[in-house]
Design an enzyme around this catalytic site. Structure first.
Site, PDB file in Angstrom:
ATOM      1  CG  ASP A  44     127.611  55.652  74.189  1.00  0.00           C
ATOM      2  OD1 ASP A  44     126.831  55.208  73.320  1.00  0.00           O
ATOM      3  OD2 ASP A  44     127.239  55.984  75.336  1.00  0.00           O
ATOM      4  CB  SER A  45     127.345  51.738  69.791  1.00  0.00           C
ATOM      5  OG  SER A  45     127.612  52.584  68.693  1.00  0.00           O
ATOM      6  CG  ASP A  83     126.530  58.892  71.859  1.00  0.00           C
ATOM      7  OD1 ASP A  83     125.562  59.647  72.016  1.00  0.00           O
ATOM      8  OD2 ASP A  83     126.425  57.670  71.623  1.00  0.00           O
ATOM      9  CE  LYS A 112     123.246  59.467  70.058  1.00  0.00           C
ATOM     10  NZ  LYS A 112     123.102  58.651  71.283  1.00  0.00           N
ATOM     11  CD  GLU A 114     122.124  56.751  76.038  1.00  0.00           C
ATOM     12  OE1 GLU A 114     121.673  56.201  77.066  1.00  0.00           O
ATOM     13  OE2 GLU A 114     122.870  56.172  75.225  1.00  0.00           O
ATOM     14  CD  GLU A 181     118.892  52.583  71.017  1.00  0.00           C
ATOM     15  OE1 GLU A 181     119.546  53.601  71.281  1.00  0.00           O
ATOM     16  OE2 GLU A 181     119.386  51.430  70.957  1.00  0.00           O
TER      17      GLU A 181
HETATM   18  O1  KIV Z   1     125.909  54.802  70.466  1.00  0.00           O
HETATM   19  C1  KIV Z   1     125.212  54.674  69.453  1.00  0.00           C
HETATM   20  O2  KIV Z   1     125.629  54.127  68.427  1.00  0.00           O
HETATM   21  C2  KIV Z   1     123.843  55.188  69.507  1.00  0.00           C
HETATM   22  C3  KIV Z   1     122.890  54.678  68.495  1.00  0.00           C
HETATM   23  C4  KIV Z   1     122.418  53.327  68.910  1.00  0.00           C
HETATM   24  C5  KIV Z   1     121.778  55.618  68.258  1.00  0.00           C
HETATM   25  O3  KIV Z   1     123.529  55.951  70.379  1.00  0.00           O
END
Ligand code: KIV
Length: 263
Positions: A44-45, A83, A112, A114, A181
């Site tokens: 989600d970056s 994500d 994924k 968090e 992280e």
């Molecule tokens: O969103 C993302 O790119 C991430 C990485 C920083 C691990 O979760």
């Protein structure tokens, strides 16, 4: 072409060969990095790097699905992690509904999430319903506003114990790997030594089972800020800006196109 990794081969890699993970948000870059990455994370970056927002919090499930489909088309032979964005796994029921949507509408191999002990019941519910889960503990970008900034974790004994408990809780809930992280290297090492599943680090030192970087960071394309853990393998921003400037210059001076690029 390398063989596509599976959950089993990813798990078998622990302690044998470091796992290479990179983010990608589109088919073009997914194809370019496919030969180098064991796993691709549609993180989600992308909300910052691609969509230009200040943090990841406004990323939507539709955005994640759109980008995951593009990445899956670009890298057909690579394990893809999607994500779950902020607010899409607030309860186990909401998480299951949204992860089923991701699995039905994309070819992602896992999602994924968090969070640590607080999210283990959600991980367990997804795994029990056929959704493979990669955990994500330590510095959690989706908590940036709640925590008032991006804070490195594992700096004191209480934090160390809590991170170890987080990793074990996520493992015991059935996650097949964990991203760790922004954690002090000695604590990340201890986490990797104390769980059976692979620990993929980002800003977590070298003594883990693999590394992940955001592709636009490691290519030097993202200029807004550079965390300490990012190594820029090329100065992409300068390379790209110079190419654009050369093109603009040649157009203005009628040096492009020449005969070579003319029908
Ligand atoms: O969103 C993302 O790119 C991430 C990485 C920083 C691990 O979760």
């Amino acid at each position: 072409m390398n063989k596509k990794m599976t959950i089993t081969s990813i798990q078998k890699a622990k302690g044998v060969v470091p796992i290479v993970m990179l983010t990608a948000y589109d088919a073009l870059f997914a194809k370019l990095l496919e030969d180098s990455a064991d796993m691709i994370l549609v993180g989600d970056s992308l909300n910052m790097s691609f969509a230009g927002k200040d943090d990841t919090l406004s990323a939507t499930i539709e955005q994640m699905i759109y980008h995951t489909n593009a990445v899956c088309l670009g890298a057909k032979n690579t394990f893809i992690v999607c994500d779950m964005p902020f607010g899409t796994y607030t309860t186990k029921e909401v998480a299951l509904k949204n992860s089923i949507k991701i699995f039905q509408e994309t070819r992602a191999d896992c999602v994924k999430i968090e969070g640590g002990q607080d999210k283990s019941h959600i991980v367990e519910h997804l795994v029990n319903n056929g959704i493979a889960v990669c955990g994500h503990i330590g510095l959690l970008p989706q908590s940036v506003r709640g925590e008032g900034g991006y804070k490195v974790k594992g700096k004191n004994e209480e934090d160390r114990t809590s991170l170890l408990d987080d990793a074990k809780a996520i493992q015991n809930a059935g996650a097949f790997c964990i991203v760790v992280e922004g954690v002090k290297a000695d604590v990340a090492k201890e986490i990797a030594q104390n769980v059976k599943i692979p620990v993929i680090g980002i800003g977590a030192g070298v003594d883990v089972d693999g590394q992940v970087l955001v592709f636009s960071d490691m290519l030097g394309l993202f200029e807004a800020f550079t965390p300490k853990f990012v190594k820029k393998y090329i100065d992409g921003a300068t390379v790209v800006k110079n190419a654009f400037a050369n093109y603009a210059d040649e157009v203005k001076n009628k040096k492009f196109p020449t005969q070579e690029h003319t029908y």
